[in-house]
Design an enzyme around this catalytic site. Structure first.
Site, PDB file in Angstrom:
ATOM      1  N   ASP A   1       0.889  -1.148   0.000  1.00 14.33           N
ATOM      2  CA  ASP A   1       0.000   0.000   0.000  1.00 14.33           C
ATOM      3  C   ASP A   1       0.940   1.214   0.000  1.00 14.33           C
ATOM      4  O   ASP A   1       2.106   1.096   0.394  1.00 14.33           O
ATOM      5  CB  ASP A   1      -0.882  -0.023   1.252  1.00 14.33           C
ATOM      6  CG  ASP A   1      -1.771   1.205   1.358  1.00 14.33           C
ATOM      7  OD1 ASP A   1      -2.398   1.573   0.346  1.00 14.33           O
ATOM      8  OD2 ASP A   1      -1.829   1.801   2.452  1.00 14.33           O
TER       9      ASP A   1
ATOM     10  N   ASP B   1       0.134   5.111   0.884  1.00 19.24           N
ATOM     11  CA  ASP B   1      -0.015   6.078   1.981  1.00 19.24           C
ATOM     12  C   ASP B   1      -0.087   5.358   3.332  1.00 19.24           C
ATOM     13  O   ASP B   1      -0.924   4.483   3.539  1.00 19.24           O
ATOM     14  CB  ASP B   1      -1.265   6.930   1.776  1.00 19.24           C
ATOM     15  CG  ASP B   1      -1.207   7.720   0.475  1.00 19.24           C
ATOM     16  OD1 ASP B   1      -0.129   8.230   0.139  1.00 19.24           O
ATOM     17  OD2 ASP B   1      -2.242   7.822  -0.215  1.00 19.24           O
TER      18      ASP B   1
END
Length: 173
Positions: free
Chosen positions: A8, A10
């Site tokens: 992922d 952020d």
């Protein structure tokens, strides 16, 4: 077949400052570049899978996302990490930007981005995993048939090295 790590973005690779789309706002998390370099050295193919609803909300454009990701992958490469591809989902049901107002299997917790990477590259699910910072990331990993590891902060390099060691011990490598 290649072993892969899905990240992922952020909250894992960069500090989650809310709708980051400019280089000036992108701050690598502690140990992120080193983790990417270590994994590249260990023979993993690296991928980023990220929801980018800021596009659907009208905060920035897909061109902004692609530009930031080009810069991010170049920065990772300079540090010794090789990100093969970045997959992002700009869609959001109920979005204010009509063109992006739709349901998408790419939007995590859907597994679409991971499954697309697996279709695009010859990836061995058994030797691959995802690192995310939310339950939706863990659900996306599970739905794609790979292990998911929840990153809650600290050094990403230390976190990654623990995962690698754990997988070695249990025979996952």
């Amino acid at each position: 077949m290649m072993k892969a790590v899905f990240f992922d973005r952020d909250g894992v690779l960069n500090e989650d400052r809310g709708y980051v789309f400019e280089r000036e706002e992108f701050v690598w998390t502690d140990g992120a570049k080193e983790a990417l370099a270590d994994l590249t050295q260990a023979g993993y193919a690296l991928f980023v899978v990220t929801n980018q609803s800021g596009v659907a909300r009208g905060y920035y454009t897909e061109a902004d996302v692609r530009s930031l990701h080009a810069w991010m992958t170049a920065e990772a490469r300079r540090a010794g990490g090789d990100i093969k591809a970045v997959y992002y989902c700009p869609y959001l049901e109920g979005a204010p930007v009509a063109a992006y107002d739709r349901k998408s299997s790419w939007r995590k917790p859907g597994p679409g981005m991971i499954l697309q990477a697996m279709a695009d590259y010859d990836i061995d699910k058994r030797e691959s995993f995802l690192i995310g910072d939310s339950p939706r990331d863990m659900e996306a990993a599970e739905r794609a048939g790979i292990d998911g590891y929840l990153f809650t902060g600290g050094s990403l390099q230390v976190f990654v090295n623990r995962i690698i060691e754990e997988r070695r011990r249990r025979g996952g490598l």
